[in-house]
Design a protein around this motif. Sequence first.
Motif, mmCIF file in Angstrom:
data_model
loop_
_atom_site.group_PDB
_atom_site.id
_atom_site.type_symbol
_atom_site.label_atom_id
_atom_site.label_comp_id
_atom_site.label_asym_id
_atom_site.label_seq_id
_atom_site.Cartn_x
_atom_site.Cartn_y
_atom_site.Cartn_z
ATOM 1 N N PRO A 32 -20.158 51.000 0.557
ATOM 2 C CA PRO A 32 -19.189 50.100 -0.060
ATOM 3 C C PRO A 32 -18.328 49.404 0.988
ATOM 4 N N CYS A 33 -17.734 48.296 0.588
ATOM 5 C CA CYS A 33 -16.776 47.632 1.482
ATOM 6 C C CYS A 33 -15.674 48.635 1.816
ATOM 7 N N ALA A 34 -15.059 49.190 0.773
ATOM 8 C CA ALA A 34 -13.981 50.160 0.970
ATOM 9 C C ALA A 34 -14.318 51.478 0.291
ATOM 10 N N LEU A 56 -24.047 55.470 6.732
ATOM 11 C CA LEU A 56 -23.158 55.143 5.615
ATOM 12 C C LEU A 56 -21.928 54.431 6.155
ATOM 13 N N ARG A 57 -21.646 53.246 5.603
ATOM 14 C CA ARG A 57 -20.432 52.540 5.985
ATOM 15 C C ARG A 57 -19.407 52.658 4.863
ATOM 16 N N GLY A 58 -18.140 52.399 5.188
ATOM 17 C CA GLY A 58 -17.106 52.381 4.172
ATOM 18 C C GLY A 58 -15.784 52.234 4.887
ATOM 19 N N PHE A 61 -9.575 51.862 6.537
ATOM 20 C CA PHE A 61 -8.499 50.945 6.930
ATOM 21 C C PHE A 61 -9.092 49.543 6.796
ATOM 22 N N LYS A 62 -8.611 48.766 5.842
ATOM 23 C CA LYS A 62 -9.243 47.486 5.531
ATOM 24 C C LYS A 62 -8.441 46.306 6.064
ATOM 25 N N PRO A 63 -9.104 45.371 6.762
ATOM 26 C CA PRO A 63 -8.428 44.158 7.229
ATOM 27 C C PRO A 63 -8.437 43.100 6.127
ATOM 28 N N SER A 202 -24.205 40.461 3.830
ATOM 29 C CA SER A 202 -23.190 40.555 2.770
ATOM 30 C C SER A 202 -21.984 39.678 3.097
ATOM 31 N N HIS A 203 -21.356 39.927 4.250
ATOM 32 C CA HIS A 203 -20.203 39.103 4.619
ATOM 33 C C HIS A 203 -20.624 37.683 4.986
ATOM 34 N N ALA A 204 -21.871 37.515 5.410
ATOM 35 C CA ALA A 204 -22.343 36.178 5.786
ATOM 36 C C ALA A 204 -22.410 35.246 4.587
ATOM 37 N N VAL A 228 -25.467 46.244 5.082
ATOM 38 C CA VAL A 228 -25.235 45.632 3.765
ATOM 39 C C VAL A 228 -24.229 46.454 2.964
ATOM 40 N N GLU A 229 -23.530 45.740 2.062
ATOM 41 C CA GLU A 229 -22.606 46.426 1.169
ATOM 42 C C GLU A 229 -23.281 46.745 -0.160
ATOM 43 N N CYS A 230 -23.035 47.972 -0.648
ATOM 44 C CA CYS A 230 -23.540 48.343 -1.967
ATOM 45 C C CYS A 230 -22.457 49.148 -2.677
ATOM 46 N N SER A 239 -12.913 45.802 -3.512
ATOM 47 C CA SER A 239 -13.036 44.671 -2.587
ATOM 48 C C SER A 239 -14.495 44.286 -2.424
ATOM 49 N N ASP A 240 -14.739 43.002 -2.230
ATOM 50 C CA ASP A 240 -16.069 42.453 -1.923
ATOM 51 C C ASP A 240 -17.162 42.805 -2.932
ATOM 52 N N GLY A 241 -16.788 42.911 -4.219
ATOM 53 C CA GLY A 241 -17.778 43.217 -5.259
ATOM 54 C C GLY A 241 -18.869 42.151 -5.371
ATOM 55 N N ALA A 242 -18.496 40.892 -5.239
ATOM 56 C CA ALA A 242 -19.462 39.793 -5.434
ATOM 57 C C ALA A 242 -20.603 39.828 -4.423
ATOM 58 N N GLN A 243 -20.342 40.457 -3.294
ATOM 59 C CA GLN A 243 -21.377 40.516 -2.253
ATOM 60 C C GLN A 243 -21.958 41.914 -2.104
ATOM 61 N N SER A 244 -21.709 42.762 -3.097
ATOM 62 C CA SER A 244 -22.238 44.133 -3.032
ATOM 63 C C SER A 244 -23.415 44.276 -3.974
#
Length: 264
Positions: A32-34, A56-58, A61-63, A202-204, A228-230, A239-244
């Motif tokens: 996930p993004c966060a 696994l990403r997540g 601390f979110k910018p 995803s962010h691209a 990639v975000e999932c 955060s960033d649901g549209a690109q997950s």
Amino acid sequence: MLVSRDVQRDNSVVRVGEAAFGDGSFPVIAGPCAVESEDQLMACARAIADSGGQLLRGGAFKPRTSPYDFQGLGEEGLKLLALARDRYGLAIVTEVMSENEIPLVAAYADLMQVGARNMQNYGLLRALGKAGKPVLLKRGLSATLKEWLSAAEYILANGNPDVILCERGIRSFDSHTRNVLDIAAVPAMQEMTHLPVIVDPSHATGRRSLIAPLARAAVAVGADGLLVECHPDPDNAWSDGAQSLNLNQFREMMLQLPCRILKA
Ligand code: PEP
Ligand code: MN
């Protein structure tokens, strides 16, 4: 420059957990993004481990562009990431936003992410040169390839050779996609540097439907991995649901990666 192919002809191989970036394989980082909750993170981790992802990403601390948006769970998020690593055997990647947060984040993370907004935070880069953990360095929102290479050079020059570069799209004039994926940057950077270069569709793009096709493009162009975000429920992501991708879409994307089809 230490990052230059002129200094080192062979690819650098950056090892994180079981994954190797730069050895011709194609490790997948997902999540996930966060970090939002234990249930959310474990559902992602299970799907990633089951589909052959390695990391696994997540964000803990979110910018965030606005200071009023969700800023991350902080150390609680890091603890959940560590729990997921223990349960599912995935190495973990999370962002570090400032120099003074390095000791805390380094105590949990296997790979320290520097976000696009911090690519030229030279104090942070210098300190990551001495932190003893591999670094994932995202390309700045409007950074040239030379500026990106110089940012990586700060980390190497301060003693840390383990840097993975991540193309995550750059600002352009068309708002149809959040950014524009500079796919040419992948082979262009690989000509100039021995460091591995991965792609974050995803962010691209900011658009879920474009992730799988661009992940395949990343394989085709010779990228050294993917991010990639999932999310188990993207429409309700903090955060960033549209690109997950949802978890079924993530599994589907993994099955469509040409490198995996060839191996199977
Ligand atoms: C992220 O990976 O969630 C992130 C904030 O990425 P970027 O720094 O590329 O915008
Ligand atoms: Mn994100």
